[in-house]
Design an enzyme around this catalytic site. Sequence first.
Site, short mmCIF file in Angstrom:
data_model
loop_
_atom_site.label_atom_id
_atom_site.label_comp_id
_atom_site.label_asym_id
_atom_site.label_seq_id
_atom_site.Cartn_x
_atom_site.Cartn_y
_atom_site.Cartn_z
N HIS A 90 9.79 58.98 30.97
CA HIS A 90 8.45 58.69 30.42
C HIS A 90 7.95 57.30 30.80
O HIS A 90 6.77 56.98 30.58
CB HIS A 90 8.46 58.80 28.89
CG HIS A 90 8.69 60.19 28.38
ND1 HIS A 90 7.88 61.26 28.73
CD2 HIS A 90 9.65 60.70 27.56
CE1 HIS A 90 8.34 62.36 28.13
NE2 HIS A 90 9.40 62.05 27.42
N HIS A 94 10.24 67.60 27.84
CA HIS A 94 8.96 66.87 27.85
C HIS A 94 8.52 66.57 29.28
O HIS A 94 9.35 66.27 30.15
CB HIS A 94 9.11 65.56 27.07
CG HIS A 94 9.61 65.75 25.67
ND1 HIS A 94 10.95 65.63 25.33
CD2 HIS A 94 8.96 66.07 24.53
CE1 HIS A 94 11.10 65.86 24.04
NE2 HIS A 94 9.92 66.13 23.52
N ASP A 149 13.72 68.21 31.81
CA ASP A 149 13.63 67.80 30.39
C ASP A 149 12.55 68.63 29.69
O ASP A 149 11.60 69.09 30.33
CB ASP A 149 13.27 66.31 30.34
CG ASP A 149 13.33 65.71 28.94
OD1 ASP A 149 14.35 65.09 28.61
OD2 ASP A 149 12.33 65.86 28.19
N ASP A 203 17.08 68.79 26.13
CA ASP A 203 16.30 69.09 24.92
C ASP A 203 15.55 70.42 25.03
O ASP A 203 14.77 70.76 24.14
CB ASP A 203 15.35 67.92 24.55
CG ASP A 203 14.69 67.28 25.73
OD1 ASP A 203 14.77 67.84 26.85
OD2 ASP A 203 14.07 66.21 25.56
N1 Q9C Z 1 9.67 62.85 15.67
C1 Q9C Z 1 12.69 62.17 25.96
O1 Q9C Z 1 13.11 63.30 25.77
N2 Q9C Z 1 8.20 61.96 20.08
N3 Q9C Z 1 11.75 61.62 25.19
C2 Q9C Z 1 8.92 62.90 19.30
C3 Q9C Z 1 9.67 63.39 17.00
C4 Q9C Z 1 8.75 61.45 21.31
C5 Q9C Z 1 11.19 62.35 24.08
C6 Q9C Z 1 8.52 62.86 17.86
C7 Q9C Z 1 9.60 62.34 22.16
C8 Q9C Z 1 10.12 61.61 23.37
C9 Q9C Z 1 13.27 61.33 27.05
ZN ZN Z 2 12.61 65.09 26.45
#
Ligand code: Q9C
Ligand code: ZN
Length: 353
Positions: free
Chosen positions: A169, A207, A205, A294
């Site tokens: 990110h 995301h 991933d 994830d």
């Molecule tokens: N409470 C990676 O997987 N927001 N980043 C999630 C959950 C951010 C994920 C909110 C998610 C970022 C590297």
């Molecule tokens: Zn992620």
Amino acid sequence: MKTFHNPHHALHQGREEMFRGRMVPCHEVPARLDFVLAELQRRPLGALQIPEVDDAALDTAIARVHTPRYTQFLAGAWDEWVAMDPSNAQRDALPSVWPLGNRNAFRTDVLPHNFAARLGLFSFDSGSPLTAGTWAAARGGAACALAAALDVLGGARSAFALTRPPGHHAGADFFGGYCFLNNAAIAAQALRDGGKQRVAVLDVDYHHGNGTQAIFYERADMLTVSIHGDPATEYPFFLGHADERGAGVGEGFNLNLPLPRGTNFATWNAALRQALDAVAAFKADALVVPMGLDTFEGDPISGFTLQSADYFAVGEALASASLPTVFTFEGGYAVDAVGSNAVNLLEGFARAV
Ligand code: Q9C
Ligand code: ZN
């Protein structure tokens, strides 16, 4: 397959992240990496080592991807945070004001003297705490990415950069999504600089890999492909749609494959085939896989339903690209399953080569 693991990762240990108006415990915790390392000790795939890279070479590799003003900011951020107020030493730094940089209403060219303002200038969310050890940990992670790229340039079929905080990110001059330095982009650029003419990044991933996409968006020598939760409903929300195809000479060299929340392995796997077809059509000389786990059904912040056994097949499919491959460790927050899921993927790859 050698694993280069980051001995400094635990120096980055955020306490809480902002989520819907309240502070919640961080999902991105040191135990994630420890579980992967422990599983690699149980089911060895190759040497486990700490990266040994030249300091100046590391600075150069980071500077190929990130701007000087951003890395200078990161390097001094903790000291500035504490200088604002000595009691800040007791809490992590989180931004709370942003310039909406790409909307051209606010200035992003003028560096504010106020540290809290600069924290916002160089970030895009309030979920990524910056701590006393963040810079040391992130820099140690970039060293893993560089060492893995150099190992592959030296002839290894594959190498694994096992590090946190994650990277995909992070953009050229911003952090967010738990990421500070873009390890996958650093590895990809190091592969280019070491002689690989065309490098593909295939991000698995959950995301969207917004940082990596942004870094290489106007490049024709870097293909970026990402399979992820549809940004209409999933983080990072503001990038990752199917109509983002690259710009300028880079037009046609970015491919996004967004999938709805709830997607199962059969559908996800069909997207992986499509991604691998794009990598083959690009005629890549090397591959970088930002490896997030994830997509797992049990992940607490994500929405796909992959099972642990599915990751063997993912690794096997990635091996079918027949390319020198660098893996970087990204997301995966079902902490007690992340080790076996990661090693299943890598073992599936290693068995197939
Ligand atoms: N409470 C990676 O997987 N927001 N980043 C999630 C959950 C951010 C994920 C909110 C998610 C970022 C590297
Ligand atoms: Zn992620």
